[in-house]
Design a protein around this motif. Structure first.
Motif, PDB file in Angstrom:
ATOM      1  N   VAL A 129     -37.411 -23.018 112.243  1.00 24.68           N
ATOM      2  CA  VAL A 129     -37.333 -22.817 113.684  1.00 24.68           C
ATOM      3  C   VAL A 129     -36.999 -24.142 114.355  1.00 24.68           C
ATOM      4  O   VAL A 129     -37.648 -25.152 114.087  1.00 24.68           O
ATOM      5  N   CYS A 130     -35.983 -24.132 115.227  1.00 26.21           N
ATOM      6  CA  CYS A 130     -35.663 -25.365 115.936  1.00 26.21           C
ATOM      7  C   CYS A 130     -35.365 -25.088 117.405  1.00 26.21           C
ATOM      8  O   CYS A 130     -34.968 -23.976 117.774  1.00 26.21           O
ATOM      9  N   TYR A 131     -35.599 -26.107 118.217  1.00 29.04           N
ATOM     10  CA  TYR A 131     -35.178 -26.062 119.614  1.00 29.04           C
ATOM     11  C   TYR A 131     -33.693 -26.401 119.659  1.00 29.04           C
ATOM     12  O   TYR A 131     -33.285 -27.541 119.433  1.00 29.04           O
ATOM     13  N   ILE A 132     -32.873 -25.418 119.977  1.00 31.24           N
ATOM     14  CA  ILE A 132     -31.441 -25.589 119.751  1.00 31.24           C
ATOM     15  C   ILE A 132     -30.763 -26.472 120.792  1.00 31.24           C
ATOM     16  O   ILE A 132     -29.649 -26.951 120.552  1.00 31.24           O
TER      17      ILE A 132
ATOM     18  N   ALA B 284     -33.462 -14.682 117.108  1.00 30.88           N
ATOM     19  CA  ALA B 284     -33.802 -14.456 115.708  1.00 30.88           C
ATOM     20  C   ALA B 284     -32.587 -14.675 114.806  1.00 30.88           C
ATOM     21  O   ALA B 284     -31.445 -14.796 115.253  1.00 30.88           O
ATOM     22  N   GLU B 285     -32.875 -14.702 113.527  1.00 32.71           N
ATOM     23  CA  GLU B 285     -31.858 -14.933 112.492  1.00 32.71           C
ATOM     24  C   GLU B 285     -30.649 -14.006 112.667  1.00 32.71           C
ATOM     25  O   GLU B 285     -30.791 -12.807 112.880  1.00 32.71           O
ATOM     26  N   GLY B 286     -29.462 -14.588 112.597  1.00 34.81           N
ATOM     27  CA  GLY B 286     -28.244 -13.791 112.628  1.00 34.81           C
ATOM     28  C   GLY B 286     -27.771 -13.362 113.993  1.00 34.81           C
ATOM     29  O   GLY B 286     -26.779 -12.628 114.096  1.00 34.81           O
TER      30      GLY B 286
ATOM     31  N   TRP C  81     -35.687 -12.250 124.463  1.00 35.31           N
ATOM     32  CA  TRP C  81     -35.889 -12.149 123.012  1.00 35.31           C
ATOM     33  C   TRP C  81     -34.754 -11.315 122.432  1.00 35.31           C
ATOM     34  O   TRP C  81     -34.601 -10.139 122.774  1.00 35.31           O
ATOM     35  N   LEU C  82     -33.943 -11.950 121.581  1.00 32.93           N
ATOM     36  CA  LEU C  82     -32.876 -11.253 120.867  1.00 32.93           C
ATOM     37  C   LEU C  82     -33.293 -11.098 119.413  1.00 32.93           C
ATOM     38  O   LEU C  82     -33.496 -12.090 118.714  1.00 32.93           O
ATOM     39  N   GLY C  83     -33.419  -9.866 118.959  1.00 31.88           N
ATOM     40  CA  GLY C  83     -33.890  -9.591 117.610  1.00 31.88           C
ATOM     41  C   GLY C  83     -32.872  -9.938 116.536  1.00 31.88           C
ATOM     42  O   GLY C  83     -31.705 -10.244 116.810  1.00 31.88           O
TER      43      GLY C  83
END
Length: 216
Positions: free
Chosen positions: A19-22, A73-75, A125-127
């Motif tokens: 997890v990173c702060y982008i 989230a991932e992807g 929140w994007l799944g």
């Protein structure tokens, strides 16, 4: 005692390096990302986030704007305007990109479909596996279910899902949503957020919001 993680660190929790702060990644033209917004990826380094912004060409000028405190989230993938093909003729085949004489039909910017900027509000929140198409606006506090494709705007504090994504329901009633949009807690300073964390994560009633709105 600290009142918040360091928003200027790429990995705010060194024990969770998926997890990173982008916004602490190297900058990219026409991409704006707010504080505390993170990307999570268990399969690759989350530093690969920019690979998920596809067909984003600086000369087109479209922006990807992501607010504060978003969870990606991932992807999660953003398809930008550069993916579009000319559509008014008999064929959409992009002859020009292969050269060999075909470049004579290179379209102008005005001849390509252009949907404008892609805007993600605050506290969104994007799944996992969500795809966001060009020119979409996703409102503050919205949730998009995993593997959805977002082709049109999502209202604030709505839950959307599917392909194409449709609103499933609102997270709160209209009064609470109106008060949340007035409160804009994501604009508070770190100390104020720290002092009211319990209310932010546990409350969902209008009376609490009305009380928070009266705070200095």
């Amino acid at each position: 005692m600290p009142v918040s993680p360091d928003k200027n660190k790429l990995y705010p929790n060194e024990q969770i390096r998926s997890v990173c702060y982008i916004n602490n990644l190297p900058g990219r033209p026409n991409v704006e990302i707010g504080d505390y917004t993170y990307y999570s990826d268990n399969g690759r380094s989350p530093e690969s986030f920019y690979d998920n912004i596809q067909h984003h060409y600086e000369f087109l000028g479209d922006k990807l704007i992501i607010g504060k405190f978003c969870a990606l989230a991932e992807g999660v993938t953003f398809i930008m305007n550069g993916a579009n093909h000319r559509m008014e003729g008999f064929t959409t085949y992009p002859f020009n990109i292969f050269a060999g004489g075909w470049e004579k039909v290179t379209p102008t910017k005005e001849q390509l479909p252009f949907k404008g900027d892609t805007i993600i509000g605050n506290d969104v929140w994007l799944g996992q596996g969500v795809t966001v198409m060009p020119g979409v606006t996703i409102g503050h506090g919205a949730i998009v279910a995993a593997n959805s494709t977002v082709v049109k705007d999502v209202e604030p504090y709505a839950i959307a899902g599917g392909n194409p994504a449709r609103t499933i329901r609102k997270r709160f009633d209209d009064e609470v949503i109106s008060l949340l949009l007035e409160l804009q807690w994501w604009s508070w300073d770190e100390q104020k957020i720290f002092e009211h964390l319990e209310e932010l994560v546990s409350s969902s009633d209008a009376d609490t919001l009305k009380r928070l709105l009266k705070l200095p």
